[in-house]
Design an enzyme around this catalytic site. Structure first.
Site, PDB file in Angstrom:
ATOM      1  N   GLY A  43       1.657   4.387   0.315  1.00 65.41           N
ATOM      2  CA  GLY A  43       0.935   4.468  -1.064  1.00 65.41           C
ATOM      3  C   GLY A  43       0.830   2.893  -1.631  1.00 65.41           C
ATOM      4  CB  SER A  44      -1.443   1.580  -4.179  1.00 64.04           C
ATOM      5  OG  SER A  44      -2.409   1.360  -3.271  1.00 64.04           O
ATOM      6  N   GLY A  45       1.085   0.652  -5.170  1.00 60.69           N
ATOM      7  CA  GLY A  45       2.349   0.566  -6.263  1.00 60.69           C
ATOM      8  C   GLY A  45       3.313  -0.060  -5.663  1.00 60.69           C
ATOM      9  CG  HIS A  46       5.438   0.923  -3.140  1.00 58.35           C
ATOM     10  ND1 HIS A  46       6.372   1.366  -3.878  1.00 58.35           N
ATOM     11  CD2 HIS A  46       5.172   2.229  -2.597  1.00 58.35           C
ATOM     12  CE1 HIS A  46       6.416   2.678  -3.892  1.00 58.35           C
ATOM     13  NE2 HIS A  46       5.455   3.355  -2.922  1.00 58.35           N
ATOM     14  CG  ASP A  96       3.628   7.744   4.291  1.00 58.43           C
ATOM     15  OD1 ASP A  96       2.442   7.504   3.966  1.00 58.43           O
ATOM     16  OD2 ASP A  96       4.446   7.108   3.903  1.00 58.43           O
ATOM     17  CG  HIS A 146       7.928   7.122  -4.116  1.00 63.48           C
ATOM     18  ND1 HIS A 146       8.471   7.243  -2.964  1.00 63.48           N
ATOM     19  CD2 HIS A 146       6.753   6.387  -3.923  1.00 63.48           C
ATOM     20  CE1 HIS A 146       7.626   6.449  -2.059  1.00 63.48           C
ATOM     21  NE2 HIS A 146       6.505   6.207  -2.707  1.00 63.48           N
TER      22      HIS A 146
END
Length: 333
Positions: A53-56, A109, A218
């Site tokens: 995921g994005s955001g990392h 994932d 998260h």
């Protein structure tokens, strides 16, 4: 919420557009900006792919580059990329020697990477997988298969990337990546929440005078929530748990990553490392390689994690090897 945004629904794709404009050494395939790859794969080498995921940032796509990874499937914020996206990345980076997937231990994932591997098999591409599970706060000893993959996957990337750059076979690259995985432990601490752009408000709350040891990237629950303590005491509690699983004795050598979660000044990360270094020194162990900064974030979450890799004669030169990606460069050790 105060963020530099246009339409929150376009957050990931506009971020990716900026990356492609800034860094021409990476591009995308299948007309899908979320299928990020190196512009020029190296002939004959094992391909290495990741995704998440994005955001990392800089996790995951930030480690695609010279002597590290070759491609990354990019999901929405805190969301898995699709199997089709990973399949497209796989086809592009395969240079005849097979492809290794390295990604974190999250259900979405795992499902999608397994599906991508099945699609690749139909294409005649051999795929192997190493699933990062370095977060000691997320499950107990004996059930390590349940642990999340967090910042310590950086060391798995680095070991695998160097092994592939050295021309080793898929089996050997996989073995060395898995060896790094088995010898790395991470624990984190969160001081505040983060905001997913499409949600527009904090996803959880941490009191102004509180911290949560072991919270996930998260916002997954940690080990304990308590009053904020001085930095040395926080590090002592965190490293005690690491040393319980990864003993540090006289003469042992380690690589250490002190990672900011997105909202912690680098000055504070150095204060944390100061104490980490003292604790290794007290045990007669050597911290041979050090990285301090943001390597696996959670949007603007305030907090940090400590990742420790135990070195040996095989892992040491892999961790020392030079790399150059748009988000990370290591020219000499």
């Amino acid at each position: 919420m105060k963020k530099f945004l246009n339409d929150p629904a376009n957050f990931v794709d506009e971020m990716l557009e900026g990356i492609y404009r800034a860094h021409p050494q990476v591009t995308y395939v299948n007309d899908d900006k979320r299928c990020l790859v190196v512009a020029k794969p190296k002939d004959g080498k094992v391909g290495i792919a990741t995704g998440g995921g994005s955001g990392h940032l800089p996790l995951f796509l930030g480690y695609v580059g010279d002597n590290m990874l070759d491609g990354c499937a990019v999901g929405g914020v805190f969301q898995s990329p699709s199997a089709d996206q990973m399949h497209e990345v796989t086809k592009y980076i395969d240079q005849g020697a097979g492809v290794l997937y390295i990604y974190g231990n999250y259900t979405g994932d795992i499902i999608n990477f397994d599906m991508a591997a099945e699609l690749a098999d139909i294409d005649g591409i051999t795929v192997k997988q190493v699933v990062g599970n370095d977060d000691i706060a997320s499950s107990v000893v004996g059930e390590e298969h349940k642990r999340r993959g967090v910042a310590g996957i950086f060391f798995v990337y680095k070991a695998a990337g160097a092994a592939a750059a050295n021309g080793l076979s898929l089996d050997e690259v996989t073995r060395l990546a898995d060896k790094a995985r088995l010898n790395v432990r991470t624990i984190g601490v969160a001081l505040s929440s983060c905001v997913v752009p499409e949600i527009g408000h904090a996803t959880f709350s941490v009191g102004e005078d509180e911290m949560e040891i072991g919270m996930g990237i998260h916002g997954e629950p940690g080990i304990s929530r308590k009053k904020l303590a001085p930095a040395d005491a926080v590090v002592d509690e965190m490293t005690e748990r690491v040393f319980a699983e990864l003993p540090a004795g006289a003469g042992d050598e380690f690589a250490v990553l002190v990672n900011g979660l997105g909202g912690t000044p680098k000055e504070e990360l150095y204060i944390l490392f100061r104490r980490v270094s003292q604790l290794f020194e007290a045990r007669g162990s050597k911290v041979k390689y050090v990285w301090i900064g943001e390597f696996a974030t959670a949007m603007e979450m305030a907090g940090a994690s400590i990742s420790v890799l135990k070195l040996d004669a095989e892992l040491d030169p892999l961790i020392a090897a030079p790399v150059n990606t748009p988000f990370f460069a290591h020219y000499k050790a």
